[in-house]
Structures are given as C-alpha cells and as structure tokens.
Design an enzyme around this catalytic site. Structure first.
Site, PDB file in Angstrom:
ATOM      1  N   HIS A  76       4.592   7.547   2.242  1.00  0.00           N
ATOM      2  CA  HIS A  76       5.478   6.232   2.543  1.00  0.00           C
ATOM      3  C   HIS A  76       4.776   5.248   1.305  1.00  0.00           C
ATOM      4  O   HIS A  76       3.565   5.501   1.148  1.00  0.00           O
ATOM      5  CB  HIS A  76       5.790   5.492   3.778  1.00  0.00           C
ATOM      6  CG  HIS A  76       4.433   4.943   4.341  1.00  0.00           C
ATOM      7  ND1 HIS A  76       3.624   5.795   5.133  1.00  0.00           N
ATOM      8  CD2 HIS A  76       3.972   3.815   4.143  1.00  0.00           C
ATOM      9  CE1 HIS A  76       2.511   4.870   5.762  1.00  0.00           C
ATOM     10  NE2 HIS A  76       2.653   3.980   4.995  1.00  0.00           N
TER      11      HIS A  76
ATOM     12  N   GLU B 263       8.216   1.394   3.980  1.00  0.00           N
ATOM     13  CA  GLU B 263       7.513   0.461   5.316  1.00  0.00           C
ATOM     14  C   GLU B 263       7.695  -0.838   5.082  1.00  0.00           C
ATOM     15  O   GLU B 263       7.338  -1.208   3.651  1.00  0.00           O
ATOM     16  CB  GLU B 263       6.182   1.027   5.733  1.00  0.00           C
ATOM     17  CG  GLU B 263       5.689   0.555   6.611  1.00  0.00           C
ATOM     18  CD  GLU B 263       4.112   0.641   6.903  1.00  0.00           C
ATOM     19  OE1 GLU B 263       3.405   1.127   6.190  1.00  0.00           O
ATOM     20  OE2 GLU B 263       3.510   0.246   8.104  1.00  0.00           O
TER      21      GLU B 263
ATOM     22  N   HIS C 204       0.932  -1.111   0.043  1.00  0.00           N
ATOM     23  CA  HIS C 204       0.120  -0.018  -0.129  1.00  0.00           C
ATOM     24  C   HIS C 204       0.971   1.013  -0.093  1.00  0.00           C
ATOM     25  O   HIS C 204       2.075   1.091   0.094  1.00  0.00           O
ATOM     26  CB  HIS C 204      -0.985  -0.143   1.228  1.00  0.00           C
ATOM     27  CG  HIS C 204      -0.205   0.209   2.539  1.00  0.00           C
ATOM     28  ND1 HIS C 204       0.391  -0.683   3.151  1.00  0.00           N
ATOM     29  CD2 HIS C 204       0.295   1.343   3.410  1.00  0.00           C
ATOM     30  CE1 HIS C 204       0.981  -0.236   4.392  1.00  0.00           C
ATOM     31  NE2 HIS C 204       1.062   0.848   4.311  1.00  0.00           N
TER      32      HIS C 204
ATOM     33  N   HIS D 183      -5.632  -2.136   4.118  1.00  0.00           N
ATOM     34  CA  HIS D 183      -5.547  -1.084   3.284  1.00  0.00           C
ATOM     35  C   HIS D 183      -4.941  -1.105   2.043  1.00  0.00           C
ATOM     36  O   HIS D 183      -3.878  -1.846   2.106  1.00  0.00           O
ATOM     37  CB  HIS D 183      -5.090   0.467   4.038  1.00  0.00           C
ATOM     38  CG  HIS D 183      -3.776   0.186   4.592  1.00  0.00           C
ATOM     39  ND1 HIS D 183      -3.303  -1.046   5.156  1.00  0.00           N
ATOM     40  CD2 HIS D 183      -2.900   1.119   5.388  1.00  0.00           C
ATOM     41  CE1 HIS D 183      -2.099  -1.027   5.626  1.00  0.00           C
ATOM     42  NE2 HIS D 183      -1.883   0.217   5.646  1.00  0.00           N
TER      43      HIS D 183
ATOM     44  N   TYR E 107       9.094   1.578   9.602  1.00  0.00           N
ATOM     45  CA  TYR E 107       9.122   2.757   8.776  1.00  0.00           C
ATOM     46  C   TYR E 107      10.674   3.056   8.826  1.00  0.00           C
ATOM     47  O   TYR E 107      11.539   3.272   9.777  1.00  0.00           O
ATOM     48  CB  TYR E 107       8.603   3.925   9.339  1.00  0.00           C
ATOM     49  CG  TYR E 107       7.264   4.129   9.119  1.00  0.00           C
ATOM     50  CD1 TYR E 107       6.656   3.841   7.855  1.00  0.00           C
ATOM     51  CD2 TYR E 107       6.198   4.169  10.223  1.00  0.00           C
ATOM     52  CE1 TYR E 107       5.238   3.842   7.598  1.00  0.00           C
ATOM     53  CE2 TYR E 107       5.020   4.032  10.043  1.00  0.00           C
ATOM     54  CZ  TYR E 107       4.351   3.917   8.810  1.00  0.00           C
ATOM     55  OH  TYR E 107       3.059   3.741   8.878  1.00  0.00           O
TER      56      TYR E 107
ATOM     57  N   HIS F  82       0.900  -0.603  14.741  1.00  0.00           N
ATOM     58  CA  HIS F  82      -0.222   0.336  14.260  1.00  0.00           C
ATOM     59  C   HIS F  82      -1.439   0.143  15.280  1.00  0.00           C
ATOM     60  O   HIS F  82      -1.940  -0.954  15.400  1.00  0.00           O
ATOM     61  CB  HIS F  82      -0.613   0.374  13.137  1.00  0.00           C
ATOM     62  CG  HIS F  82       0.524   0.805  11.979  1.00  0.00           C
ATOM     63  ND1 HIS F  82       1.126   2.070  12.177  1.00  0.00           N
ATOM     64  CD2 HIS F  82       1.000   0.032  10.846  1.00  0.00           C
ATOM     65  CE1 HIS F  82       1.947   1.940  11.101  1.00  0.00           C
ATOM     66  NE2 HIS F  82       2.090   0.992  10.502  1.00  0.00           N
TER      67      HIS F  82
END
Lengths: 304, 304, 304, 304
Positions: B211, B262, B149, B197, B252, B243
């Site tokens: 990112h 990431e 993503h 996501h 990251y 997260h």
C-alpha cells in the site's frame, strides 16, 4: 553531525512548591529526580531522563535551554564552528546536573544560555519495547507527549537567528517583518526537525523567555487542557485559538511562578525545501491569533 | 547530504478513467499535468509539482518510488555510495516525466525501482506565501495534506533494509520478527524524517506494493474519509482502526485498479536516538490492527 | 399537547445583501424562498421549510420567534391557557409568510413577539428517506445541522419565565442569581426538549435579542467555524470556549447587520427530573466563559 | 404523563467477579450499592442511584428493563392503559431492589420483562449544583455519561412496537424491512426522548438481549474506548464504525459474561414530527455497518 531536538529547558521558579505541584499534577509531567533546588521532569512519551528542570530562584525566567545532538563528536564540531564564528564556549562537565553528560555552553546574542549535549540517561516512556500498548495508564492532567519549542526575546534577533541557520543548519519556516520594505525582523520561527518550529526568536527585552510549549496531539486535547486550567485556577493568557504562524492551535497560560507556558497542537510538516512564509506587521494580530485577529496587551509585554 | 522525504510514487492503473476520477474526486488530489498515459497529481499541502503519478497499464502495481534529496550534489554522492556497495545505478534524464529534473535510478533487492532526485517544479500549496490562511477553499473528498509512506514486499527484506540504513541513513522505528530467537525479519518500519515511518518493507512476493499512504491530521478525518468511501462504493480493507506499530490510526482501502491505499494519522515523533520497538510473531494481529487483534486474510495476501 | 422545538426566528437585517450572503455562504444555511423583503433559510438537517427568516429592516433585532407544536389543536389549547393567564393573543393567518400555516401570536413580558404554530411546509433534509447516506454533498461554510436556541433580554425576566414553565411546561436547567440571598434572577436557561436549553432569558434592555444559536455536532467543528469566520472577516465576540452554564462549547460572533450569532456544541442531556443548577453572581465569569473566567464588556452590553 | 427515559437494565452475569470489575474499571461505571447477588451501578453523569444492575446468574441475558416516568401517577395511568390493551401487569413493591420505589411490571410480546417507575433515590452526578465544573475528577475507563438505549429480539416485533407507539407514545425513527413490498418488519428503532432511539426491537430469538448501549459524546472517545478494550482484552464485535441507521458511530463488544455492550455516539436529533427512515433488506449491511457495508455472522447470531 546534527542537532536532533530541543532537549531541555531549565526554568526559574520563585513560587517553588506550587510550581512543582503544577508541573506534575496540572501539566502532568513525570518527576524523575530531585535536588534541593532542582526538580527534574519529563513528558510521558519522552525517553530521556528529563526535558524540563525547575530551578528554585528569586525570579522567574529561563536558566538555560539545550539541544540534544546525534553524536558525542558533534560537541567538538559545533564548538569549533562556534569559536570560528567568534562565539566563546565553555564545557559543562558531566554530572553538573543529574543524569546529564558533558555539554558545550554558549550565550546567544539575545542573551540566553544555550547548551549542546549528547549524553543523558535514558529512562524510557513507560511502555514496553516489545509489543507495547499505545499509551500508559495513570497519566495526570494535560499530559503532553513532549516538550515542543520555545520563544525567546532579545535585541539582536538577526544575530541570534544567523547562528541557528549558519552554524546549526536550522531553516526559517516563517517570519514577521516590519518596515516600509518589510525588511526588519520582528520575529522568526526556526526548524531543524520536520515540525513547524523548534525555536522562535522575537525582538524584545534582552535575555527573556516569552514561553515554552508542550505538544498535544489533537484539538480536542486543548479543550481538555483548558478545562484543567479552569478547574485548577491556572491563568489563561489566550486561547484555545489558532496561530496564523504555523497554523498550529494553542493555549497560552502561566505557571504559578509567572513563566508563560503553551500547549501547542498541529501545524504543517517542514522540510529543508519548505518555503519561508512572511507575515507583515499590519497583519500581526492574525499572525499570532488567527481567530481573534488582535493581540492582547499582556501577550506582547509580559515575558519572564 | 540527505534524503528529505518520500517524494513520489508512480502507480499502474488498468482501470484508467475510474482511477483518475477516484484519485481526484474521492481522495481529493489535485491534477497538475496529464500525458496520454500519465496523470500527475499532488496533495493540497505539498509544494512540489506532483507526488503521485498514475500510469496507464495492463495491471496494477508500483512503477517506481522516489525520494527527494536536499541538494543536487546528493545525486552524485548517493550514486557513488550505491556503486561502491555493488548496486548498479542509471541516470534518468531531466524531462523524462513532466516537471522533473534528473534522477538516479536503482533497483532494491526486493525488486522495486527507486529514484533519487532533487529537481522538480515547485507549484505551491494554493496558499499565499505572505499572510496566508490555514487552508484553501474548494478542496474535494478526503483531501489528505500529503503523501506519507509506503509498504513494499519482497524476498530479501534484510538486504533492502540495509541499503536504507547503511547508505541513506534511515533508522528502524519498529520491527516484526519471527523465529524461536526472534531473529528473523518479517517486516521493518524505517524513518528518515521525524515521522514514525517513511517506508516499510515486508517479507512477501517479490517487487510488490502492499500500500501507499496519505496523511490526515486527525482521527475525525478518518471518519470523514470512511464516509466518503462508503458514499463512493470504495472497498474498505480494514479500519478505521489503530495500528499497534507506530500507534497511528488508519483505514486501508483499494483504488479502482486494485492498488491498496491507506489514510494514516498520528503516530509518535521519531529522532535518530528513538529506540526500536519489536513485535513478536504471536502478536502480529495486535501489531497491525490493535483494536481487532487479528489480521484479515485479504490484508496478508493481496498486493499489487 | 406540546411544544416540540424552537421552530424559527425572524431577524432584522439592515445590511441586507451582505447578510443574505453571510447566512448562506458563511453560516451555510440553505435558501428555500425569497420575497422582496424576506429571505427564508433552513439548516441542512432540518426538514421544515425554514428556521431562519431574514427581514429587510432599518435596524437589527428580532422580529419574532416561534415554537412548533406537535398538534394543530395545540394552538387552541395554548391560546386558551394564555388568555386565562391574562395574556392577549392574536391569530396570524396561514400564508402571512411563505410556507407557513396559521399561528397564535402573543407578546412576552420581556417584549418579544412569540408565535406558536403547527403547520409549515416540509421540504426534507436533502437525504433520501430510504437507505440514506449520513450527510449530503455540497454543504457550504459552517453548515450547522439546525437552529438550537436563543437568548433574549427584558425587564420582567421572572414574568417571562413563568409563562414558559407554567403554560408551556418548560423546565429550568440553570439559573444565574444575584442578591444576598441569591434570590434575584439575572438569567434562566429553559428546556422543553432533552437539550440543555431551548431558550434563555436575561435581565436587560426590553425586547432585545442577545443571540440565537446554531448547533454543531463536535468541538472540531467549532475550530472549522472559527477558521471560516477569520477567512471571511466575521467579527468574533468570544470563543472558541466552553460555557460553565450547560457545559456547552461555543463561539459568539456577529452577522453583518449586527445581530449576535452563536455556534453551540455539546452540553448535557436534560429530562423533566433534571436538577436546576445555580450560578452565583460572583462566579458570573465562569458561568458564561468557563475558560476565561471573565466577561468581556461587549458581551454584556451589545444586544440587537 | 410521560416516560422520560430508559432508566435501567438488569443484566445476568455468570462470570460474576470479572463482570463487576469490567463494568467498574473498564466501562467506568460507579458502584452505588451491592447485595449478595446484585451490584448497582450508575454512569457518572446520571443523577439517579443506578442505571445498570448486575445480577449473579447461571447464564447471560436481560433480567428486566425499566423506564422512568415523569410522575408517580403515571404508574396508575399506564397500568390502566396496559390492562385495557389486554396486557397483564403486576406491582413490584418499593424496596424489592435497593433504592427503588414501586414499579408496574409487564411482559412484552417479544418476551422481555419491562418495568415502569417514578421513584428512585437520587444521588447526583458528582458535581456541585452551585457553580459546578463540567466534569468530575477520578473517572475510570471509558466513563460514558449515561445509559442510552438497548436492542431486544423476539418473535412478535410488530406487537411489541405497537405497545411502545400506542400506549407509551414512542415514535419510529427508522425501520428495516423485508418482503417484496417492503412490508415485513425486521427491526424498528423507537424514540421517546429527542435522541435517535431509546429502544429498538428486532425479529429474532424470543426474549433475548442483543445489546445495551452507553453514550459517549464524541468520535474521539470511541477511539479511546477501543484502546481500553484492547488493553483489557475485551472482545470487540464490530467498530469503531458508523451505523447507517441513526447515523451514530459505534463499537460493539462483549462483557465477560457474554452480554453484548455498545458505546454509541452521535446520531441526529428527533422530534415527534421526524420522518421515519426506511432501510430495505438488500441494504442491511450498510444500515447496520455503514463503513463495512456487510454484517459479520456473530453480530446476527449471538444474543444473550
């Protein structure tokens, strides 16, 4: 218009009390409702009211399996498509089982009863919808996050698969083939989500369940699950091991009623353009149990 | 008609030679083609020719991002929808970049250039399509399986999100909101696949990349990735941590050109009926870095 | 005065070339020296010159096993103790094998030849002694960190164990017993370090090797090891599974010469005051394979 | 004659009720006894009555630390050695604290009170000694298996280390040094068992505790521990990360009274012949936090 996921399985349990205890305390599902002859259960991270229904019965087996559709109108559309295809359907009225809305019901060429539905009560996953923690306290047993897939057997495998691909838009991630030209289907693995399989169908006894599977996130949870099986005298059929098919890692085991369960973890992501992987019959051992490279007799012959 | 996945990102790399070496040897992507000012790379388990293009440039940043559609005809359909919506499109002819077919190109209200495509050369994932092993030998570095993503920033977040939900059928898995009534969007996380996501958009500098992320299968691979970063003097921005948003685990870090990368692992499965989770501004630390419960300054301010 | 660890095993390999390739490329040991009929190997995180010697031979089996002592003077002290105990010893002169100093040699009541030594060339673990990284690049195969333990069989198990406890100060972590009063030894697991076992002895054919084991740090490395076995057609005897005894997790498999290997991971920490755990014969399945709860025939009967 | 392990720490807790709840429910220690101003706790896999004593007090800090010796007679022998070395000792009578036998007490040059003991009540680890399962049900929180090590600070680091090496036979696994010739000790890590460290001593404020650490078996348990910290508002100081020193993985965090705790996992095995690894002052960031490669101010300055 789309099937979103395998939404529920209804499983017959002759060993009634022990099976209820097992699915709740050993597997770690959460009971959401109970009738005299049915117990409704959900895995912790599912939002819908239930994904597994235990049905009091005289013999083990699959009462029905059901897919959740994105829209209510999908029921009409799929019903029309099925009828056009020459498959009879009937409507299961809302309220036939607890928390469920109306469903369209039909029978696969392999004998299993399938329902399509959109309406079901939503109960949430035990976490807040605002600023949630990643997991709730108080989970029991193996506590899989969700129902993942099932494997059913029957005589007309190609016929059943055609319904999933032509009517419901499933794709074939992998196939196990036989014959000199590798053109006879032994089994196919089908996906509608981005997982490696949502349902698989294998040539075998008509209208039988080989297993249904719960999802675990990591290989280390399989070890934990196996510990729990040993502590609770659950019979392990195979594993922890890896599948050649799907690359997933796995344990097969039996509920107290004789239905085969699986905890499954991993496997690749799929998309509509994913190539179909083929396994030839001479490699069937590796296809199913990648580490052992041979099938056990029980795995091939026992279905419920 | 459907977008299947985030298919590629093209990233500007001022630190040219070091960046090529980094993406190949440290991240562990595989080079599939090279031009004077572009290097084409794929993650090992992707079948398409490339998912990351490095572009020789004077400053870091995102040249374009692209989604792969299921059918060629999707390009016409989406183009029509975009135009009806008042968004200009142009056609990128086949062969503009290596191995790519035609694309439809438009600009998001947040400034980024997006392409939609269906045609791209398929090169396979290095494994046989008949009786494959679960992974190929000879992988380098962190060797993620695939591009997962990206997070982009811009001023009109709501406008950009509306395009993804209304035109492309994305859903919002999570949102971070501000204001007394929690009605101002800081960021939204959007999915089209069953992952948590596929793209996220945050209020911030126009036309910037926060990112892009590669997928790792397990938490233990994050430790391995962090070791590799330390051994190769890669600057870590944050992590390994979890997260709050998506529940995923993460590191990251920065490529030698200053683009944030990431490695991401985990997160729940999504479906069209998944509820949207909301994070309020006072909990922003936990939303982003669940363990630390506070943001570092760099994470908020540095984009490319 | 103390034995520090199991320092080396010398293993007979009739399938010579394939065995060398297997221990280097599949297990991932590092070759440090070679003679016409011996190959010297070390696991990557060992500092001494070798821990495994492959010996060209007509049949599989254990040529000798050896313990490294803390001080040179320990050889004299242990020799005296052994002689006082009625056990003959001989001196193996320095240089008999590559990189080795003098050793004291004797034969166990179960038939195996044991050596005690202090001197051996130190070659390091491939990492700097100043500001090292946690692991070196370029490791192959399963790359265990070190030799861990071995299991030998013979007739006079109690006699052999008495030597380890009375002369060398080993302790019994676990025992498997038979008989109505649970007073007959089937097997005992012995430790001198803080691991769950450094050597184990089981009643069985005289002067035989059941297996020797390499250490892996984590359960996930067992999955990786099993993948490598499958990719390289290594025959798996059992596992991945857990032992009841030691709680460790394990895979048993065979080298190309027919010697059984193990990769072992986990198990509790031991101290001289750790209680001895007892397994009764009726629970032998669970003792050895905690998940399966039954032994396979091969595991009981095949030794080398 | 030998110290077997770090047997207990007694820690001062001004935030009394919250600290008791934290060590029991969040860390997951098991309470075995309680007095008005002391709570006795053990980690689940320890057999002795307690390894952590919480002491009601006005300020945080270390009341004493204690090593368990193999034999009762070791107390006399070590007392003699300490006295010969010029260190005063006193006898702590049996029964001074619950479940404890007599101890020999002395003060380190760095200010901490140390006790040596052999007698303590054994309560077992909650598992049967015959045919046990690998872990007990009902564990809470992070449930480490055992107390692992501690880090103390003081002025005369070299003096304190000399006592551990010369009198108690500890070895130095790693050292952090300063000065142009790298000959000034900042910290040393010492082992008596086969772990990477049983105690470490760092130059700093006299008679202070930097942290004490609990053992977790796997990297994945660190993620679980961090989740539990976040869910319970436990302040994380650093991690999950890796140490350069010992290679172990770690999280540092604070109990409600302000004492720093650690959960520690991994690290290499040590033996008396393990080489000492040296870290130079310019690499101190990497030595302590291998991923971040820099210390946080809090980690250097806060002790209790």
């Amino acid at each position: 218009m789309a099937i979103m996921r395998l939404g529920r399985v209804e499983v017959r349990c002759p060993n009634w009390e022990k099976s209820i205890d097992y699915y709740k305390r050993v597997i770690g599902l959460i009971e959401t409702a109970r009738e005299e002859d049915r117990v409704y259960l959900k895995a912790w991270d599912e939002h819908d009211h239930h994904s597994v229904i235990l049905k009091k019965a005289d013999s083990a087996g699959l009462e029905h399996l059901a897919f959740k559709c994105e829209f209510s109108s999908d029921l009409d559309l799929y019903e029309q498509k099925l009828n056009n295809y020459g498959i009879d359907t009937e409507r299961v009225p809302a309220g036939t089982r607890i928390a469920e809305g109306e469903a369209v019901r039909f029978t696969l060429p392999t004998g299993q009863i399938v329902e399509l539905y959109n309406q079901v009560e939503v109960v949430g996953n035990g976490l807040a919808l605002v600023n949630p923690d990643p997991w709730p306290d108080g989970l029991l047993g193996m506590h899989p996050t969700r129902l993942d897939h099932l494997l059913i057997s029957g005589e007309d495998v190609d016929g059943a698969i055609k319904i999933f691909t032509d009517i419901f838009g499933f794709h074939v991630s992998e196939q196990l083939v036989a014959g000199e030209k590798n053109d006879q289907t032994i089994a196919k693995w089908l996906f509608k989500t981005n997982t490696a399989h949502d349902i698989a169908i294998i040539k075998g006894p008509q209208n039988k369940l080989h297993h249904f599977a719960f999802w675990l996130d990591e290989w280390v949870e399989l070890r934990n699950a196996a510990d729990i099986m040993a502590k609770n005298d659950v019979m392990i059929d195979a594993g922890p091991t890896r599948h050649g098919v799907t690359r997933g890692t796995t344990i097969y085991f039996f509920d107290p009623s004789g239905n085969r369960n699986e905890v499954f973890c991993g496997g690749y992501i799929t998309y509509p353009d994913s190539p179909t992987i083929t396994w030839t019959e001479d490699t069937i051992g590796k296809a199913v149990f990648y580490f052992e490279r041979e099938l056990n007799e029980r795995f091939i012959t026992v279905v419920s």
